[in-house]
Design a protein around this motif. Sequence first.
Motif, PDB file in Angstrom:
ATOM      1  N   ARG A  95      87.002  20.939  -7.794  1.00 13.33           N
ATOM      2  CA  ARG A  95      85.573  21.253  -7.657  1.00 13.33           C
ATOM      3  C   ARG A  95      84.922  21.361  -9.027  1.00 13.33           C
ATOM      4  O   ARG A  95      85.591  21.435 -10.042  1.00 13.33           O
ATOM      5  N   ALA A  96      83.611  21.348  -9.011  1.00 11.41           N
ATOM      6  CA  ALA A  96      82.824  21.444 -10.241  1.00 11.41           C
ATOM      7  C   ALA A  96      81.759  22.511 -10.071  1.00 11.41           C
ATOM      8  O   ALA A  96      81.315  22.799  -8.956  1.00 11.41           O
ATOM      9  N   SER A  97      81.354  23.114 -11.193  1.00 10.01           N
ATOM     10  CA  SER A  97      80.263  24.083 -11.190  1.00 10.01           C
ATOM     11  C   SER A  97      79.667  24.131 -12.588  1.00 10.01           C
ATOM     12  O   SER A  97      80.321  23.772 -13.561  1.00 10.01           O
ATOM     13  N   MET A  98      78.421  24.572 -12.656  1.00  6.24           N
ATOM     14  CA  MET A  98      77.772  24.734 -13.956  1.00  6.24           C
ATOM     15  C   MET A  98      77.968  26.172 -14.417  1.00  6.24           C
ATOM     16  O   MET A  98      77.783  27.116 -13.658  1.00  6.24           O
ATOM     17  N   PHE A 109      94.652  21.102 -12.954  1.00  3.87           N
ATOM     18  CA  PHE A 109      95.406  21.487 -14.133  1.00  3.87           C
ATOM     19  C   PHE A 109      95.667  22.986 -14.080  1.00  3.87           C
ATOM     20  O   PHE A 109      95.118  23.699 -13.254  1.00  3.87           O
ATOM     21  N   SER A 110      96.482  23.487 -15.012  1.00  3.99           N
ATOM     22  CA  SER A 110      96.750  24.920 -15.066  1.00  3.99           C
ATOM     23  C   SER A 110      95.544  25.696 -15.593  1.00  3.99           C
ATOM     24  O   SER A 110      95.520  26.920 -15.531  1.00  3.99           O
ATOM     25  N   HIS A 111      94.553  24.990 -16.107  1.00  6.38           N
ATOM     26  CA  HIS A 111      93.360  25.602 -16.655  1.00  6.38           C
ATOM     27  C   HIS A 111      92.126  24.810 -16.184  1.00  6.38           C
ATOM     28  O   HIS A 111      92.243  23.659 -15.784  1.00  6.38           O
ATOM     29  N   ASP A 112      90.966  25.445 -16.243  1.00  8.54           N
ATOM     30  CA  ASP A 112      89.726  24.739 -15.937  1.00  8.54           C
ATOM     31  C   ASP A 112      89.283  23.948 -17.165  1.00  8.54           C
ATOM     32  O   ASP A 112      89.478  24.369 -18.293  1.00  8.54           O
ATOM     33  N   VAL A 113      88.688  22.809 -16.921  1.00  5.72           N
ATOM     34  CA  VAL A 113      88.174  21.965 -18.000  1.00  5.72           C
ATOM     35  C   VAL A 113      86.699  22.310 -18.198  1.00  5.72           C
ATOM     36  O   VAL A 113      85.928  22.309 -17.248  1.00  5.72           O
ATOM     37  N   TYR A 151      88.769  12.744 -17.368  1.00  7.08           N
ATOM     38  CA  TYR A 151      89.629  13.927 -17.249  1.00  7.08           C
ATOM     39  C   TYR A 151      90.656  13.767 -16.144  1.00  7.08           C
ATOM     40  O   TYR A 151      91.803  14.160 -16.291  1.00  7.08           O
ATOM     41  N   ARG A 152      90.240  13.218 -15.007  1.00  7.75           N
ATOM     42  CA  ARG A 152      91.165  12.978 -13.896  1.00  7.75           C
ATOM     43  C   ARG A 152      90.617  11.812 -13.090  1.00  7.75           C
ATOM     44  O   ARG A 152      89.878  12.002 -12.130  1.00  7.75           O
ATOM     45  N   GLY A 153      90.947  10.607 -13.509  1.00  6.86           N
ATOM     46  CA  GLY A 153      90.501   9.408 -12.797  1.00  6.86           C
ATOM     47  C   GLY A 153      91.149   9.330 -11.429  1.00  6.86           C
ATOM     48  O   GLY A 153      92.174   9.962 -11.179  1.00  6.86           O
ATOM     49  N   PRO A 154      90.585   8.566 -10.520  1.00  2.38           N
ATOM     50  CA  PRO A 154      91.156   8.474  -9.169  1.00  2.38           C
ATOM     51  C   PRO A 154      92.517   7.795  -9.185  1.00  2.38           C
ATOM     52  O   PRO A 154      92.701   6.776  -9.832  1.00  2.38           O
ATOM     53  N   GLU A 155      93.473   8.408  -8.509  1.00  2.00           N
ATOM     54  CA  GLU A 155      94.817   7.815  -8.473  1.00  2.00           C
ATOM     55  C   GLU A 155      94.970   6.988  -7.198  1.00  2.00           C
ATOM     56  O   GLU A 155      94.304   7.235  -6.204  1.00  2.00           O
ATOM     57  N   PRO A 156      95.834   5.961  -7.229  1.00  2.00           N
ATOM     58  CA  PRO A 156      95.850   4.972  -6.149  1.00  2.00           C
ATOM     59  C   PRO A 156      96.584   5.397  -4.875  1.00  2.00           C
ATOM     60  O   PRO A 156      96.443   4.723  -3.868  1.00  2.00           O
ATOM     61  N   TYR A 157      97.354   6.480  -4.882  1.00  2.00           N
ATOM     62  CA  TYR A 157      98.152   6.822  -3.699  1.00  2.00           C
ATOM     63  C   TYR A 157      97.392   7.704  -2.719  1.00  2.00           C
ATOM     64  O   TYR A 157      97.388   7.445  -1.526  1.00  2.00           O
TER      65      TYR A 157
END
Length: 177
Positions: A95-98, A109-113, A151-157
């Motif tokens: 998810r994303a937030s401002m 990830f283990s941390h928020d970007v 940061y996290r591109g879409p993966e194909p699986y």
Amino acid sequence: MSRIGKKPVSLPSGVTASVDGQTVRAKGPKGELTYVVNDEVLVQLGDDGIKVDPRDTSKDARAKWGMSRTMISNILTGVKDGFEKRLEITGVGYRASMQGSKLQLALGFSHDVLYDVPEGIQISVPKPTEIVIVGIDKQRVGQVAAEIREYRGPEPYKGKGVRYAGEKIVRKEGKKK
């Protein structure tokens, strides 16, 4: 011959433009942008809009002719309407937030970007799985969207990750027993 370069760039209503040598300035309701045209291209402001022509018939000049016309068209569109890119987030817990002037992304990830929003760009998060990037410079809007997607591109699986709105992900079949 460039089919794009032959057409003059018409000025939208509410936008003023000036040509000073190789510099094109555009001012409109959203802001002001400038573009410095390559020396191999000649730019003139006329009654029907901004006309772009190559200085000679070299391959390099003809290659930069259509691109220069498109860049001028983009700055005129940007100061009038602006540009927008939408990103979609897919994945459980993604998810994303401002957070003030920073975009906070939870992408598994283990941390928020935390992403610092550059000057001249506005980012909004209407839903936790949707990011809207708005600005007057088309190149900067696209660059910000690409940096966030990286940061996290879409993966194909499973298709998890950050993708452009409407982007099709070619899915792969998982391993079989």
